[in-house]
Design a protein around this motif. Sequence first.
Motif, PDB file in Angstrom:
ATOM      1  N   VAL A  98     -17.759  -2.149  -1.144  1.00  0.00           N
ATOM      2  CA  VAL A  98     -16.520  -1.532  -0.663  1.00  0.00           C
ATOM      3  C   VAL A  98     -16.369  -1.686   0.847  1.00  0.00           C
ATOM      4  O   VAL A  98     -15.270  -2.010   1.338  1.00  0.00           O
ATOM      5  N   VAL A 101     -15.421  -5.413   2.009  1.00  0.00           N
ATOM      6  CA  VAL A 101     -14.173  -5.863   1.394  1.00  0.00           C
ATOM      7  C   VAL A 101     -12.983  -5.089   1.958  1.00  0.00           C
ATOM      8  O   VAL A 101     -11.963  -5.681   2.345  1.00  0.00           O
ATOM      9  N   SER A 102     -13.096  -3.775   2.030  1.00  0.00           N
ATOM     10  CA  SER A 102     -11.978  -2.977   2.547  1.00  0.00           C
ATOM     11  C   SER A 102     -11.746  -3.241   4.027  1.00  0.00           C
ATOM     12  O   SER A 102     -10.594  -3.260   4.491  1.00  0.00           O
ATOM     13  N   VAL A 183     -11.226   0.479  -2.681  1.00  0.00           N
ATOM     14  CA  VAL A 183     -10.781  -0.546  -1.732  1.00  0.00           C
ATOM     15  C   VAL A 183      -9.302  -0.369  -1.422  1.00  0.00           C
ATOM     16  O   VAL A 183      -8.874  -0.460  -0.259  1.00  0.00           O
ATOM     17  N   TRP A 184      -8.499  -0.108  -2.451  1.00  0.00           N
ATOM     18  CA  TRP A 184      -7.074   0.125  -2.227  1.00  0.00           C
ATOM     19  C   TRP A 184      -6.850   1.344  -1.338  1.00  0.00           C
ATOM     20  O   TRP A 184      -5.966   1.340  -0.475  1.00  0.00           O
ATOM     21  N   ARG A 186      -9.033   2.660   0.932  1.00  0.00           N
ATOM     22  CA  ARG A 186      -9.589   2.543   2.267  1.00  0.00           C
ATOM     23  C   ARG A 186      -8.942   1.444   3.099  1.00  0.00           C
ATOM     24  O   ARG A 186      -9.039   1.459   4.321  1.00  0.00           O
ATOM     25  N   THR A 187      -8.282   0.481   2.459  1.00  0.00           N
ATOM     26  CA  THR A 187      -7.705  -0.633   3.218  1.00  0.00           C
ATOM     27  C   THR A 187      -6.658  -0.153   4.215  1.00  0.00           C
ATOM     28  O   THR A 187      -6.606  -0.636   5.354  1.00  0.00           O
ATOM     29  N   ASN A 239     -17.004   3.919   7.249  1.00  0.00           N
ATOM     30  CA  ASN A 239     -16.924   3.448   5.864  1.00  0.00           C
ATOM     31  C   ASN A 239     -18.245   3.608   5.136  1.00  0.00           C
ATOM     32  O   ASN A 239     -18.269   3.955   3.948  1.00  0.00           O
ATOM     33  N   SER A 243     -18.770   5.942   1.973  1.00  0.00           N
ATOM     34  CA  SER A 243     -19.235   5.367   0.712  1.00  0.00           C
ATOM     35  C   SER A 243     -20.454   6.101   0.179  1.00  0.00           C
ATOM     36  O   SER A 243     -20.610   6.264  -1.034  1.00  0.00           O
TER      37      SER A 243
END
Length: 311
Positions: A98, A101-102, A183-184, A186-187, A239, A243
């Motif tokens: 995560v 990627v984020s 991910v959606w 945190r982006t 992050n 996480s």
Amino acid sequence: MRREDGRSGAARGRAGARPRRPGSRREALAAYGFIAPNYVLLLVFVLIPLAGALVVSLQRTDGFGAGEFAGLQNYARLWSDPLFWRALGNTVLFTLIVTPVSMAFGLVAATLLNTALPARPLFRSILILPMAVSGVATALIGVLVFDQNSGVLNKLLGAFGLPAVTWQSDAGPAFLSIVLVTVWWRTGFNMLIYLAGLQGIGPDLHEAARLDGANTLQRFRHVTVPLLGPTTFFLTVLNVIYSFQVFDIVFVLTGGGPAGATSVLVTYAYETGFVTRDQGYAAAIGMILFLFALLFAAAQWRASRTRDVVE
């Protein structure tokens, strides 16, 4: 001569000392008065509960009555607990997926939105929208999408003649669902922080690199990314800590299942403390989680500080 040198040295020391500005003591007291509420809140809501959790982690409890002092038995029990190690492994894997990627998606989105992109306010609003709701609400949206019986995604797959995915029954899809939802979520936050960092970079630096013959990718790699180092460090710490502390999305989407395949440290601590009512052991898990976050933040801070000194 020695006395004179001593007196002259003392005189030079007094002469070189910075004179105290009138009113400096009053300003210092005013400053302490302004920050005092923050320290009070930190003491009441962080330090005292942390000390209480440490005390509870040294006790043997069953949820009823006062606990009995057990020393380090709860911590020793962690080493032989396979469920703890599985939850720790899931947490580490979740963090390793995560976080980069984020952050990568956030950086790409911030870079695009920092240019003359059409409908920028609309795209910013769409990316920031998950931040406007709580993690539980975001997880409920994830349930609407990933539910294996009535979810939107499986209905779309069925419309195209594709087989439905068992998002809650199989370990891989269940873990993937919480990763995608997180991910959606945190982006947008990462994009917002990166966008603030990008807007602090002077355009003259990119112009100088362009005049030196650097293309867009080279300017991004050699100018933008290095100058975003402090922002990246800040986001990495946040992050990773988030996480390791993830709970709401996992609890709502999968509940730690199937068969503990998506159980993380916080959900395991919750189940131990409120289902089996072993608060002492749950507090020990929480203290280990706090230690991991503290060590990571200290290591990142030291690495960043060393890099700045070297550079």
